[in-house]
Design an enzyme around this catalytic site. Structure first.
Site, PDB file in Angstrom:
ATOM      1  N   ASN A  24     -33.552  42.668  47.181  1.00  0.00           N
ATOM      2  CA  ASN A  24     -32.634  43.488  46.391  1.00  0.00           C
ATOM      3  C   ASN A  24     -32.303  44.826  47.035  1.00  0.00           C
ATOM      4  O   ASN A  24     -31.676  45.684  46.421  1.00  0.00           O
ATOM      5  CB  ASN A  24     -33.178  43.668  44.967  1.00  0.00           C
ATOM      6  CG  ASN A  24     -33.200  42.334  44.224  1.00  0.00           C
ATOM      7  OD1 ASN A  24     -32.561  41.375  44.658  1.00  0.00           O
ATOM      8  ND2 ASN A  24     -33.940  42.272  43.143  1.00  0.00           N
ATOM      9  N   ARG A  97     -24.131  37.636  44.351  1.00  0.00           N
ATOM     10  CA  ARG A  97     -23.374  38.657  43.622  1.00  0.00           C
ATOM     11  C   ARG A  97     -22.988  39.822  44.538  1.00  0.00           C
ATOM     12  O   ARG A  97     -22.293  40.749  44.138  1.00  0.00           O
ATOM     13  CB  ARG A  97     -24.202  39.177  42.436  1.00  0.00           C
ATOM     14  CG  ARG A  97     -24.524  38.089  41.434  1.00  0.00           C
ATOM     15  CD  ARG A  97     -25.367  38.619  40.306  1.00  0.00           C
ATOM     16  NE  ARG A  97     -24.720  39.727  39.620  1.00  0.00           N
ATOM     17  CZ  ARG A  97     -23.644  39.585  38.853  1.00  0.00           C
ATOM     18  NH1 ARG A  97     -23.123  38.386  38.690  1.00  0.00           N
ATOM     19  NH2 ARG A  97     -23.099  40.617  38.241  1.00  0.00           N
ATOM     20  N   CYS A 121     -28.013  34.234  39.461  1.00  0.00           N
ATOM     21  CA  CYS A 121     -28.897  33.451  38.597  1.00  0.00           C
ATOM     22  C   CYS A 121     -28.335  33.411  37.174  1.00  0.00           C
ATOM     23  O   CYS A 121     -27.830  34.397  36.661  1.00  0.00           O
ATOM     24  CB  CYS A 121     -30.292  34.083  38.563  1.00  0.00           C
ATOM     25  SG  CYS A 121     -31.101  34.032  40.156  1.00  0.00           S
ATOM     26  N   ASP A 311     -37.873  41.116  36.708  1.00  0.00           N
ATOM     27  CA  ASP A 311     -38.086  40.073  37.726  1.00  0.00           C
ATOM     28  C   ASP A 311     -39.545  39.664  37.830  1.00  0.00           C
ATOM     29  O   ASP A 311     -39.868  38.686  38.506  1.00  0.00           O
ATOM     30  CB  ASP A 311     -37.622  40.565  39.105  1.00  0.00           C
ATOM     31  CG  ASP A 311     -36.158  40.928  39.099  1.00  0.00           C
ATOM     32  OD1 ASP A 311     -35.742  41.744  39.932  1.00  0.00           O
ATOM     33  OD2 ASP A 311     -35.438  40.431  38.219  1.00  0.00           O
ATOM     34  N   VAL A 333     -33.801  43.377  29.531  1.00  0.00           N
ATOM     35  CA  VAL A 333     -32.801  43.625  30.581  1.00  0.00           C
ATOM     36  C   VAL A 333     -31.748  42.524  30.625  1.00  0.00           C
ATOM     37  O   VAL A 333     -30.557  42.784  30.755  1.00  0.00           O
ATOM     38  CB  VAL A 333     -33.478  43.793  31.966  1.00  0.00           C
ATOM     39  CG1 VAL A 333     -32.436  44.018  33.050  1.00  0.00           C
ATOM     40  CG2 VAL A 333     -34.494  44.929  31.922  1.00  0.00           C
TER      41      VAL A 333
HETATM   42  C1  EPZ Z   1     -30.232  43.620  40.178  1.00  0.00           C
HETATM   43  O1  EPZ Z   1     -29.262  42.820  39.530  1.00  0.00           O
HETATM   44  C2  EPZ Z   1     -31.164  42.628  40.857  1.00  0.00           C
HETATM   45  N1  EPZ Z   1     -30.402  41.805  41.794  1.00  0.00           N
HETATM   46  C3  EPZ Z   1     -31.838  41.740  39.802  1.00  0.00           C
HETATM   47  O2  EPZ Z   1     -32.757  40.883  40.478  1.00  0.00           O
HETATM   48  C4  EPZ Z   1     -32.615  42.639  38.848  1.00  0.00           C
HETATM   49  O3  EPZ Z   1     -33.213  41.844  37.855  1.00  0.00           O
HETATM   50  C5  EPZ Z   1     -31.647  43.642  38.211  1.00  0.00           C
HETATM   51  O4  EPZ Z   1     -30.987  44.406  39.238  1.00  0.00           O
HETATM   52  C6  EPZ Z   1     -32.364  44.605  37.280  1.00  0.00           C
HETATM   53  O5  EPZ Z   1     -33.335  45.307  37.998  1.00  0.00           O
HETATM   54  C7  EPZ Z   1     -30.037  42.335  42.976  1.00  0.00           C
HETATM   55  O6  EPZ Z   1     -30.291  43.494  43.274  1.00  0.00           O
HETATM   56  C8  EPZ Z   1     -29.292  41.418  43.903  1.00  0.00           C
HETATM   57  P1  EPZ Z   1     -28.038  45.182  36.585  1.00  0.00           P
HETATM   58  P2  EPZ Z   1     -27.926  43.522  38.901  1.00  0.00           P
HETATM   59  O7  EPZ Z   1     -26.633  45.527  36.911  1.00  0.00           O
HETATM   60  O8  EPZ Z   1     -27.562  44.701  39.707  1.00  0.00           O
HETATM   61  C9  EPZ Z   1     -25.803  44.570  32.469  1.00  0.00           C
HETATM   62  C10 EPZ Z   1     -33.746  38.848  41.078  1.00  0.00           C
HETATM   63  O9  EPZ Z   1     -34.326  37.908  40.514  1.00  0.00           O
HETATM   64  N2  EPZ Z   1     -24.555  44.914  33.177  1.00  0.00           N
HETATM   65  O10 EPZ Z   1     -29.082  46.240  36.660  1.00  0.00           O
HETATM   66  O11 EPZ Z   1     -26.909  42.461  38.704  1.00  0.00           O
HETATM   67  C11 EPZ Z   1     -26.344  43.210  32.901  1.00  0.00           C
HETATM   68  O12 EPZ Z   1     -25.679  42.185  32.201  1.00  0.00           O
HETATM   69  C12 EPZ Z   1     -32.510  39.457  40.445  1.00  0.00           C
HETATM   70  O13 EPZ Z   1     -34.086  39.337  42.189  1.00  0.00           O
HETATM   71  C13 EPZ Z   1     -23.382  45.002  32.431  1.00  0.00           C
HETATM   72  O14 EPZ Z   1     -23.361  44.814  31.216  1.00  0.00           O
HETATM   73  O15 EPZ Z   1     -28.509  43.965  37.483  1.00  0.00           O
HETATM   74  C14 EPZ Z   1     -27.800  43.304  32.555  1.00  0.00           C
HETATM   75  O16 EPZ Z   1     -27.982  43.032  31.182  1.00  0.00           O
HETATM   76  C15 EPZ Z   1     -32.244  38.922  39.053  1.00  0.00           C
HETATM   77  N3  EPZ Z   1     -22.222  45.292  33.086  1.00  0.00           N
HETATM   78  C16 EPZ Z   1     -28.122  44.781  32.810  1.00  0.00           C
HETATM   79  O17 EPZ Z   1     -26.857  45.473  32.853  1.00  0.00           O
HETATM   80  C17 EPZ Z   1     -22.183  45.528  34.436  1.00  0.00           C
HETATM   81  O18 EPZ Z   1     -21.090  45.796  34.981  1.00  0.00           O
HETATM   82  C18 EPZ Z   1     -28.847  45.021  34.115  1.00  0.00           C
HETATM   83  O19 EPZ Z   1     -28.054  44.488  35.136  1.00  0.00           O
HETATM   84  C19 EPZ Z   1     -23.392  45.421  35.168  1.00  0.00           C
HETATM   85  C20 EPZ Z   1     -24.566  45.127  34.518  1.00  0.00           C
END
Ligand code: EPZ
Length: 449
Positions: A24, A97, A121, A311, A333
Site C-alpha cells: 500500500n 485501484r 477487493c 486489513d 472502515v
Molecule cells: C487503502 O485503500 C488500502 N489499499 C486498503 O488496503 C486499506 O484497507 C484502506 O486504504 C484503509 O486503510 C491501498 O492502499 C491500495 P480508503 P483505499 O479510501 O485508499 C470510503 C488491502 O487489503 N471512501 O481509505 O481505497 C471507502 O469506501 C487494502 O491491502 C469513499 O467513500 O481506502 C471506505 O469506506 C484493502 N469515497 C473508506 O472511505 C472515496 O472517494 C476508506 O477507504 C474514497 C474512499
C-alpha cells in the site's frame, strides 16, 4: 484456469519469512516518479502483482522502468512521459485501484489523464467521490466517459482548502500527488496519516516537496514548480506481517518476520498480546509465537491509523475462532468485509454477522443494512473444505484456516493472493506447511465437483 492449492492442515508453521516493501506504499511511490524531472530509484520492492500492474501502466505512459535483476530495485525515468490510449490503460489496470492516483501526476506532466473504472477487493462499494471532488477543487475538469473518467487541467492546477468527510487513504494520496506541483498552498483537513501515507510524504519531500503534517489530521502542502527524482527504501508491509503473526497463532507455531517494524504495528501487537499471542521484537524483525494455553476472546473495533487496521481483522478473526469464549469485531472502515466468514463457517467456525454497530461508537454503516459486525464463539475445531478465495486478505485468512484445520482443503483463486503477498507459496513451504499445487481440472473449475 488457475491452480489448486491442496492443503493438509494441522501442521504448526515454524521458521522465518522476510517481508519487503508495503503493497500500500510501493505502487504510490512508483506513480510519484512521474512528477520528477530526473529518474527515481525505489528499493525494497516486493515481487507482487500490484507492482507489475503499475510497472506496465507507467511504461504505457512512456516512463522507462528498469528492474535490478538481483535486488528487484526499480529505476523509473519519466522524461518521455506521454498520454496512453484509454483502451490500453483499461487492459493493463487489472483489478487494481491504482490508476486513480495517476490523475494529478499525469495532469502535471502531460496535461490530461484517462482513468478506467476501477477494480479492487470486493469489500465494499469502493466509491471515488472524494477523489473527484478534490480534483475539481484543484481546477481539474472531470468528465465521466464510457468505461472510465477523462480528466484535464486546461488552466493548470491551483492549491485549494480541502476537507475529507472521512480520512480516506486514497483521497489523501490524491491530494498529495496533485498539490505538490499545483500553484500556491493546499490545506487538507481530515487527512489519513497511516504509515504508508507518511512514507509517501517522505518520498515527496526527497523530490523537493514542502509538506507539513499538522496536528489533528491537517496537512499543508506548498506547491513547487519543479521536483527531482528520489532514491527511497520502502517501508515494510505491516499487513503481511500481521497475516503471518495470525498464522503463527492459529497453527500454534512460531514465525520470525524479518523486516517487521514495531513502530507501524503498535495497535496490532497490543491486540495480539491480549488474545494470548507472544512476540519478541529485535532490530531486524519480530518473532510471533503461540506460547501455549488457551487463546482469549476480545472485543475489537477497526479504525483508521493509529487504530486497529481493517486489513488486520480478517486474519485475526481466524485466531478468534480458536479463542475460548465470545469475541466481537466491529468493522468500521469497509461496509462489507465479513464475506470471507462464510467459508470459515463451512469449516466449522461459529460466527454470526450483524447489521448493528457492535462497538463503542456508531459508525457510518449502522442501520444501513450492512453486515459489518461479527460475533465469534470458540474454540471450534476447523475442518478442511473446498474454498474459492474472495479477496486478498480474506483469501489469506482462508489459507490460515486451512493450515490449522483437521483434514484437507482445496483452495482455488489463489492468484488473488499474489497481488499482495510476495512468494507466499515459497514462504509457506519454508515454514513447513504440508500442501501441493496442481493445475485446476476443468471439471473442478466448472464447480462440478
Ligand atoms: C487503502 O485503500 C488500502 N489499499 C486498503 O488496503 C486499506 O484497507 C484502506 O486504504 C484503509 O486503510 C491501498 O492502499 C491500495 P480508503 P483505499 O479510501 O485508499 C470510503 C488491502 O487489503 N471512501 O481509505 O481505497 C471507502 O469506501 C487494502 O491491502 C469513499 O467513500 O481506502 C471506505 O469506506 C484493502 N469515497 C473508506 O472511505 C472515496 O472517494 C476508506 O477507504 C474514497 C474512499
Amino acid at each position: 484456469m488457475g491452480n489448486v492449492l491442496t492443503i493438509r492442515g494441522g501442521v504448526p508453521l515454524n521458521g522465518k519469512v522476510s517481508v519487503r516493501g508495503a503493497k500500500n506504499l510501493v505502487p504510490k511511490a512508483m506513480v510519484a516518479s512521474l512528477l520528477g524531472n530526473t529518474p527515481s530509484v525505489l528499493r525494497n520492492v516486493p515481487e507482487i502483482k500490484d507492482v507489475e500492474v503499475v510497472t506496465s501502466l507507467l511504461r504505457l505512459h512512456g516512463v522507462e522502468v528498469t528492474k535490478d535483476p538481483v535486488t528487484g530495485d526499480l529505476t523509473m525515468d519519466p522524461s518521455a512521459a506521454k498520454m496512453a490510449q484509454s483502451k490500453d490503460i483499461d487492459a493493463h489496470a487489472g483489478d487494481s485501484r491504482i490508476p486513480i492516483l495517476f490523475c494529478g501526476p499525469l495532469m502535471h506532466s502531460i496535461g490530461e489523464a484517462f482513468i478506467p473504472d476501477l477494480g479492487g477487493c470486493k469489500i465494499g462499494d469502493r466509491p471515488i467521490d472524494y477523489h473527484l471532488q478534490v480534483l475539481r477543487n484543484f481546477g481539474a475538469v472531470v468528465d465521466k466517459r464510457p468505461g472510465g473518467i477523462s480528466i484535464s487541467a486546461p488552466k493548470g492546477l491551483h492549491g485549494a482548502k480541502l476537507s475529507l468527510p472521512y480520512p480516506s487513504v486514497g483521497a489523501t494520496e490524491q491530494v498529495l500527488l496533485t498539490a505538490i506541483r499545483a500553484e500556491g498552498i493546499t490545506e487538507l483537513s481530515g487527512a489519513a496519516v497511516e504509515p504508508e501515507i507518511m512514507d509517501l510524504i517522505a518520498v515527496l519531500q526527497k523530490m523537493g516537496a514542502i509538506i507539513t503534517v499538522q496536528t489533528d489530521r491537517v496537512i499543508r502542502i506548498e506547491g513547487v514548480r519543479e521536483l527531482t527524482g528520489y532514491n527511497h527504501k520502502a517501508i515494510s508491509d505491516r499487513n503481511e506481517t500481521a497475516s503471518w503473526a495470525s498464522a503463527a497463532l492459529v497453527t500454534q507455531g512460531d514465525i520470525y518476520v524479518e523486516g517487521a517494524r514495531q513502530l507501524d504495528l503498535t495497535a496490532f501487537l497490543n491486540t495480539y498480546r491480549k488474545v494470548g499471542g507472544a512476540f519478541d521484537v529485535d532490530d531486524d524483525g519480530i518473532r510471533f509465537y503461540h506460547p501455549g494455553g488457551p487463546l482469549k476472546p476480545l472485543v475489537l473495533e477497526t479504525d483508521v491509523h493509529p487504530g486497529f487496521m481493517t486489513d488486520w481483522q480478517q486474519p485475526l478473526v481466524v485466531a478468534l475462532t480458536q479463542a475460548s469464549g465470545v469475541s466481537i469485531v466491529h468493522e468500521t472502515v469497509y461496509e462489507n468485509r465479513f464475506g470471507f466468514t462464510e467459508a470459515l463457517i463451512r469449516m466449522g467456525a461459529n460466527i454470526q454477522v450483524h447489521r448493528e454497530c457492535l462497538g463503542s461508537v456508531p459508525c457510518r454503516f449502522g442501520q444501513r443494512n450492512f453486515l459489518h459486525s461479527a460475533v465469534i464463539s470458540g474454540p471450534t475445531q476447523l475442518r478442511g473444505a473446498d474454498i474459492d478465495i474472495p479477496d486478498l486478505r480474506g483469501g489469506f485468512s482462508h489459507l490460515i484456516a486451512a493450515l490449522a484445520a483437521e483434514g484437507t482443503s482445496r483452495v482455488t483463486g489463489i492468484e488473488l493472493i499474489n497481488r499482495g503477498y510476495e512468494r507466499f507459496q515459497d514462504k509457506l513451504e519454508g515454514l513447513g506447511a504440508d500442501f501441493d499445487i496442481t493445475e485446476e481440472a476443468p471439471v473442478f473449475a466448472a464447480g462440478l465437483l
